[in-house]
Design a protein around this motif. Structure first.
Motif, mmCIF file in Angstrom:
data_model
loop_
_atom_site.group_PDB
_atom_site.id
_atom_site.type_symbol
_atom_site.label_atom_id
_atom_site.label_comp_id
_atom_site.label_asym_id
_atom_site.label_seq_id
_atom_site.Cartn_x
_atom_site.Cartn_y
_atom_site.Cartn_z
ATOM 1 N N VAL A 1 -3.887 6.774 4.032
ATOM 2 C CA VAL A 1 -3.523 8.174 4.247
ATOM 3 C C VAL A 1 -3.056 8.342 5.678
ATOM 4 O O VAL A 1 -3.734 7.900 6.617
ATOM 5 N N LYS B 1 -9.137 16.433 -0.361
ATOM 6 C CA LYS B 1 -9.557 15.115 0.137
ATOM 7 C C LYS B 1 -10.143 15.242 1.545
ATOM 8 O O LYS B 1 -11.140 14.595 1.880
ATOM 9 N N LEU C 1 -0.239 8.039 1.413
ATOM 10 C CA LEU C 1 -0.318 9.465 1.101
ATOM 11 C C LEU C 1 -0.274 10.239 2.416
ATOM 12 O O LEU C 1 -0.898 9.827 3.393
ATOM 13 N N GLU D 1 -12.851 2.082 1.072
ATOM 14 C CA GLU D 1 -12.080 2.719 0.001
ATOM 15 C C GLU D 1 -10.795 3.358 0.510
ATOM 16 O O GLU D 1 -9.768 3.326 -0.180
ATOM 17 N N THR D 2 -10.863 3.962 1.693
ATOM 18 C CA THR D 2 -9.725 4.708 2.236
ATOM 19 C C THR D 2 -9.636 4.479 3.736
ATOM 20 O O THR D 2 -10.669 4.442 4.419
ATOM 21 N N CYS E 1 -6.932 -0.970 -0.152
ATOM 22 C CA CYS E 1 -7.558 0.342 -0.029
ATOM 23 C C CYS E 1 -6.495 1.451 0.024
ATOM 24 O O CYS E 1 -5.325 1.194 0.310
ATOM 25 N N GLU E 2 -6.913 2.662 -0.245
ATOM 26 C CA GLU E 2 -6.017 3.811 -0.187
ATOM 27 C C GLU E 2 -5.640 4.072 1.277
ATOM 28 O O GLU E 2 -6.478 3.991 2.167
ATOM 29 N N ASN F 1 0.831 -1.201 0.000
ATOM 30 C CA ASN F 1 0.000 0.000 0.000
ATOM 31 C C ASN F 1 0.868 1.254 0.000
ATOM 32 O O ASN F 1 1.734 1.422 0.850
ATOM 33 N N ARG F 2 0.602 2.134 -0.949
ATOM 34 C CA ARG F 2 1.292 3.415 -0.966
ATOM 35 C C ARG F 2 0.606 4.343 0.027
ATOM 36 O O ARG F 2 -0.621 4.379 0.101
#
Length: 268
Positions: free
Chosen positions: A80, A16, A7, A54-55, A77-78, A4-5
Protein backbone atom coordinates in the motif's frame (compact mmCIF):
# COMPACT_ATOMS: atom_id res chain seq x y z
CA UNK A 1 8.90 -4.53 -6.72
CA UNK A 2 8.20 -7.70 -8.60
CA UNK A 3 4.60 -8.66 -9.27
CA UNK A 4 3.21 -7.01 -6.15
CA UNK A 5 0.13 -4.98 -6.94
CA UNK A 6 0.20 -1.60 -5.20
CA UNK A 7 -2.93 -0.17 -3.63
CA UNK A 8 -3.09 3.61 -3.17
CA UNK A 9 -4.80 5.09 -0.10
CA UNK A 10 -4.96 8.84 0.52
CA UNK A 11 -7.84 9.21 2.99
CA UNK A 12 -7.56 8.68 6.74
CA UNK A 13 -11.26 7.66 6.62
CA UNK A 14 -10.46 4.57 4.54
CA UNK A 15 -11.58 1.35 6.29
CA UNK A 16 -8.16 -0.27 5.90
CA UNK A 17 -6.56 2.76 7.54
CA UNK A 18 -8.98 2.52 10.45
CA UNK A 19 -8.03 -1.15 10.84
CA UNK A 20 -4.29 -0.40 10.78
CA UNK A 21 -4.66 2.46 13.28
CA UNK A 22 -6.74 0.28 15.62
CA UNK A 23 -3.65 -1.93 16.12
CA UNK A 24 -2.12 0.88 18.18
CA UNK A 25 -4.51 -0.35 20.93
CA UNK A 26 -3.98 -3.61 22.81
CA UNK A 27 -7.62 -4.73 22.67
CA UNK A 28 -7.58 -4.63 18.86
CA UNK A 29 -4.21 -6.42 18.70
CA UNK A 30 -5.58 -9.13 20.98
CA UNK A 31 -8.79 -9.45 18.98
CA UNK A 32 -7.15 -9.58 15.55
CA UNK A 33 -3.94 -11.42 16.43
CA UNK A 34 -1.97 -8.76 14.53
CA UNK A 35 0.44 -5.96 15.40
CA UNK A 36 2.34 -3.09 13.80
CA UNK A 37 6.03 -2.76 13.02
CA UNK A 38 7.37 0.71 12.24
CA UNK A 39 10.39 1.80 10.23
CA UNK A 40 12.73 0.35 7.63
CA UNK A 41 14.84 -1.73 10.03
CA UNK A 42 11.96 -3.58 11.67
CA UNK A 43 10.19 -4.28 8.37
CA UNK A 44 13.50 -5.51 6.94
CA UNK A 45 14.15 -7.81 9.93
CA UNK A 46 10.61 -9.21 9.81
CA UNK A 47 10.82 -9.98 6.09
CA UNK A 48 14.30 -11.53 6.39
CA UNK A 49 13.07 -13.72 9.28
CA UNK A 50 10.06 -14.84 7.18
CA UNK A 51 7.65 -13.46 9.78
CA UNK A 52 3.98 -13.35 8.78
CA UNK A 53 4.06 -9.84 7.28
CA UNK A 54 0.63 -9.37 5.73
CA UNK A 55 0.83 -5.75 4.56
CA UNK A 56 3.57 -3.19 3.99
CA UNK A 57 2.48 0.46 3.83
CA UNK A 58 4.89 3.09 2.55
CA UNK A 59 4.78 6.88 2.27
CA UNK A 60 3.80 7.72 -1.33
CA UNK A 61 5.80 10.96 -1.22
CA UNK A 62 8.99 9.25 -0.06
CA UNK A 63 8.59 6.02 -2.04
CA UNK A 64 9.46 2.46 -1.10
CA UNK A 65 12.81 2.35 0.77
CA UNK A 66 15.39 0.76 -1.53
CA UNK A 67 16.55 -1.63 1.22
CA UNK A 68 13.15 -3.33 1.12
CA UNK A 69 12.54 -3.67 -2.61
CA UNK A 70 14.03 -7.13 -3.18
CA UNK A 71 12.58 -8.47 0.09
CA UNK A 72 9.12 -7.19 -0.80
CA UNK A 73 9.34 -8.78 -4.27
CA UNK A 74 9.89 -12.19 -2.67
CA UNK A 75 7.32 -11.82 0.10
CA UNK A 76 3.94 -11.82 -1.59
CA UNK A 77 2.56 -9.40 1.01
CA UNK A 78 0.01 -6.70 0.21
CA UNK A 79 1.59 -3.37 -0.75
CA UNK A 80 0.00 0.00 0.00
CA UNK A 81 1.26 3.46 -0.86
CA UNK A 82 -0.29 6.00 1.48
CA UNK A 83 -0.42 9.74 2.05
CA UNK A 84 1.69 11.27 4.85
CA UNK A 85 -1.58 11.85 6.76
CA UNK A 86 -2.33 8.13 6.66
CA UNK A 87 1.21 7.31 7.79
CA UNK A 88 0.81 9.68 10.74
CA UNK A 89 -2.55 8.21 11.77
CA UNK A 90 -1.27 4.63 11.82
CA UNK A 91 2.03 5.02 13.68
CA UNK A 92 2.94 5.85 17.25
CA UNK A 93 6.04 8.00 16.77
CA UNK A 94 6.17 11.80 16.68
CA UNK A 95 7.77 11.68 13.24
CA UNK A 96 6.00 9.10 11.07
CA UNK A 97 8.37 6.51 9.55
CA UNK A 98 8.61 6.02 5.77
CA UNK A 99 7.14 2.53 6.07
CA UNK A 100 5.22 0.29 8.45
CA UNK A 101 3.97 -3.28 8.36
CA UNK A 102 1.08 -5.34 9.68
CA UNK A 103 2.26 -8.68 11.07
CA UNK A 104 0.32 -11.69 12.37
CA UNK A 105 1.37 -12.78 15.85
CA UNK A 106 3.27 -16.03 15.94
CA UNK A 107 2.18 -18.90 18.17
CA UNK A 108 5.14 -20.20 20.13
CA UNK A 109 5.19 -23.87 21.08
CA UNK A 110 5.92 -23.97 24.82
CA UNK A 111 7.72 -27.27 24.23
CA UNK A 112 10.70 -25.26 22.95
CA UNK A 113 11.22 -23.98 26.50
CA UNK A 114 12.11 -27.32 28.05
CA UNK A 115 15.28 -28.37 26.23
CA UNK A 116 18.02 -30.33 27.99
CA UNK A 117 20.32 -27.29 28.06
CA UNK A 118 17.78 -24.50 27.68
CA UNK A 119 18.57 -20.94 28.72
CA UNK A 120 15.29 -19.04 29.01
CA UNK A 121 14.66 -15.54 30.34
CA UNK A 122 11.43 -15.17 32.31
CA UNK A 123 10.00 -11.73 33.12
CA UNK A 124 7.63 -11.23 36.03
CA UNK A 125 5.87 -7.86 36.07
CA UNK A 126 8.47 -5.94 34.01
CA UNK A 127 6.42 -2.98 32.84
CA UNK A 128 8.74 -0.69 30.92
CA UNK A 129 8.67 -1.29 27.13
CA UNK A 130 12.30 -0.21 26.77
CA UNK A 131 13.44 -2.68 29.44
CA UNK A 132 11.52 -5.57 27.91
CA UNK A 133 12.80 -4.75 24.43
CA UNK A 134 16.40 -4.50 25.64
CA UNK A 135 16.14 -7.80 27.51
CA UNK A 136 14.85 -9.50 24.35
CA UNK A 137 17.81 -8.04 22.42
CA UNK A 138 20.29 -9.29 25.05
CA UNK A 139 18.68 -12.75 25.06
CA UNK A 140 19.00 -12.80 21.27
CA UNK A 141 22.62 -11.66 21.45
CA UNK A 142 23.73 -14.47 23.78
CA UNK A 143 21.78 -17.16 21.92
CA UNK A 144 19.18 -17.79 24.63
CA UNK A 145 16.42 -20.23 23.70
CA UNK A 146 13.40 -18.07 24.50
CA UNK A 147 11.95 -15.17 26.48
CA UNK A 148 8.71 -15.50 28.46
CA UNK A 149 6.61 -12.55 29.62
CA UNK A 150 4.44 -13.39 32.62
CA UNK A 151 1.33 -11.56 33.76
CA UNK A 152 1.85 -7.94 34.74
CA UNK A 153 4.46 -7.32 32.03
CA UNK A 154 3.98 -4.67 29.38
CA UNK A 155 2.26 -5.96 26.24
CA UNK A 156 4.87 -7.59 24.01
CA UNK A 157 3.20 -6.09 20.93
CA UNK A 158 2.98 -2.53 22.25
CA UNK A 159 4.62 -0.42 19.48
CA UNK A 160 7.24 0.89 21.94
CA UNK A 161 8.16 -2.65 23.02
CA UNK A 162 8.34 -3.85 19.41
CA UNK A 163 10.54 -0.90 18.40
CA UNK A 164 12.91 -1.40 21.32
CA UNK A 165 13.53 -5.07 20.39
CA UNK A 166 15.23 -3.74 17.21
CA UNK A 167 14.11 -6.86 15.33
CA UNK A 168 15.22 -9.42 17.93
CA UNK A 169 11.53 -10.22 18.42
CA UNK A 170 11.81 -12.11 15.10
CA UNK A 171 15.02 -13.98 15.96
CA UNK A 172 14.03 -16.16 18.93
CA UNK A 173 10.80 -17.44 20.46
CA UNK A 174 9.15 -14.78 22.64
CA UNK A 175 5.87 -15.65 24.32
CA UNK A 176 3.40 -14.40 26.87
CA UNK A 177 2.47 -17.07 29.40
CA UNK A 178 1.14 -17.94 32.83
CA UNK A 179 4.09 -18.42 35.17
CA UNK A 180 1.90 -20.31 37.64
CA UNK A 181 1.78 -23.09 35.04
CA UNK A 182 5.11 -22.69 33.24
CA UNK A 183 7.42 -22.59 36.27
CA UNK A 184 6.22 -25.88 37.86
CA UNK A 185 6.39 -27.50 34.41
CA UNK A 186 10.00 -26.37 34.06
CA UNK A 187 10.87 -27.91 37.43
CA UNK A 188 9.26 -31.18 36.34
CA UNK A 189 11.65 -31.15 33.36
CA UNK A 190 14.62 -30.80 35.72
CA UNK A 191 15.24 -27.14 34.89
CA UNK A 192 16.74 -24.90 37.58
CA UNK A 193 14.94 -21.61 38.26
CA UNK A 194 17.41 -18.86 39.19
CA UNK A 195 16.11 -15.50 40.40
CA UNK A 196 17.89 -12.28 41.21
CA UNK A 197 17.60 -11.42 44.90
CA UNK A 198 19.35 -9.25 47.49
CA UNK A 199 19.17 -12.25 49.86
CA UNK A 200 21.25 -14.49 47.61
CA UNK A 201 23.79 -17.19 48.35
CA UNK A 202 25.50 -17.04 44.93
CA UNK A 203 26.81 -14.21 42.81
CA UNK A 204 26.04 -14.39 39.12
CA UNK A 205 29.70 -15.42 38.68
CA UNK A 206 29.82 -18.26 41.21
CA UNK A 207 26.56 -19.78 39.98
CA UNK A 208 26.76 -22.64 37.46
CA UNK A 209 24.83 -21.63 34.32
CA UNK A 210 25.84 -24.62 32.19
CA UNK A 211 22.77 -26.78 32.82
CA UNK A 212 19.17 -26.09 31.79
CA UNK A 213 18.34 -22.85 33.57
CA UNK A 214 15.63 -20.22 33.50
CA UNK A 215 16.65 -16.74 34.63
CA UNK A 216 13.77 -15.01 36.45
CA UNK A 217 13.69 -11.20 36.56
CA UNK A 218 11.13 -9.13 38.42
CA UNK A 219 9.43 -5.77 38.43
CA UNK A 220 11.64 -2.66 38.20
CA UNK A 221 10.80 -1.47 41.72
CA UNK A 222 9.45 -4.47 43.65
CA UNK A 223 11.35 -7.40 42.13
CA UNK A 224 9.89 -10.89 41.79
CA UNK A 225 6.38 -11.50 43.09
CA UNK A 226 5.93 -13.71 46.15
CA UNK A 227 4.32 -16.42 44.02
CA UNK A 228 7.30 -16.50 41.66
CA UNK A 229 9.88 -16.30 44.46
CA UNK A 230 8.27 -19.37 46.02
CA UNK A 231 9.15 -21.32 42.85
CA UNK A 232 12.79 -20.15 42.67
CA UNK A 233 15.43 -22.84 43.26
CA UNK A 234 18.49 -20.60 43.44
CA UNK A 235 18.91 -16.93 44.30
CA UNK A 236 21.71 -14.95 42.72
CA UNK A 237 23.04 -11.44 43.14
CA UNK A 238 25.13 -9.18 40.94
CA UNK A 239 28.01 -7.91 43.10
CA UNK A 240 28.31 -4.14 43.49
CA UNK A 241 31.68 -2.60 44.30
CA UNK A 242 30.88 1.06 43.70
CA UNK A 243 28.24 3.18 45.36
CA UNK A 244 25.36 2.46 42.99
CA UNK A 245 22.42 0.87 44.80
CA UNK A 246 21.19 -1.21 41.90
CA UNK A 247 21.21 -1.82 38.16
CA UNK A 248 18.31 -1.26 35.81
CA UNK A 249 16.58 -4.64 35.19
CA UNK A 250 17.65 -4.70 31.53
CA UNK A 251 21.29 -4.02 32.48
CA UNK A 252 21.11 -6.71 35.16
CA UNK A 253 19.71 -9.20 32.65
CA UNK A 254 22.52 -8.43 30.23
CA UNK A 255 25.26 -8.86 32.85
CA UNK A 256 23.88 -12.24 33.95
CA UNK A 257 23.19 -13.50 30.43
CA UNK A 258 26.73 -12.74 29.32
CA UNK A 259 28.13 -14.62 32.30
CA UNK A 260 25.92 -17.57 31.29
CA UNK A 261 27.28 -17.28 27.74
CA UNK A 262 30.88 -17.14 29.04
CA UNK A 263 30.42 -20.31 31.07
CA UNK A 264 28.65 -22.15 28.27
CA UNK A 265 30.93 -21.17 25.38
CA UNK A 266 34.14 -19.58 26.66
CA UNK A 267 35.25 -21.35 29.83
CA UNK A 268 38.62 -22.93 29.17
Amino acid sequence: MGNNRILTINSVQNEKVKTYASLLEKKHRDRSGKFLIEGVHLVQEALMAAAAVETVVFDAERGMPSELEHLIADSGCELVEASPQVMAKCTATDTPPPVFGVVAKKDVDSGTLYGASSLVVVLDGVRDPGNVGTIIRSADAVGADAVVLGKGCVDLYNPKTVRSTMGSLFHLPVMEGDLAQLLPAAKEHGIRLAGTSLQAEDTCYSYDWRGATWLLLGNESSGLSEETLAQVDDRIIIPMHGRSESLNVAMAATVVLYEALRQRRYSF
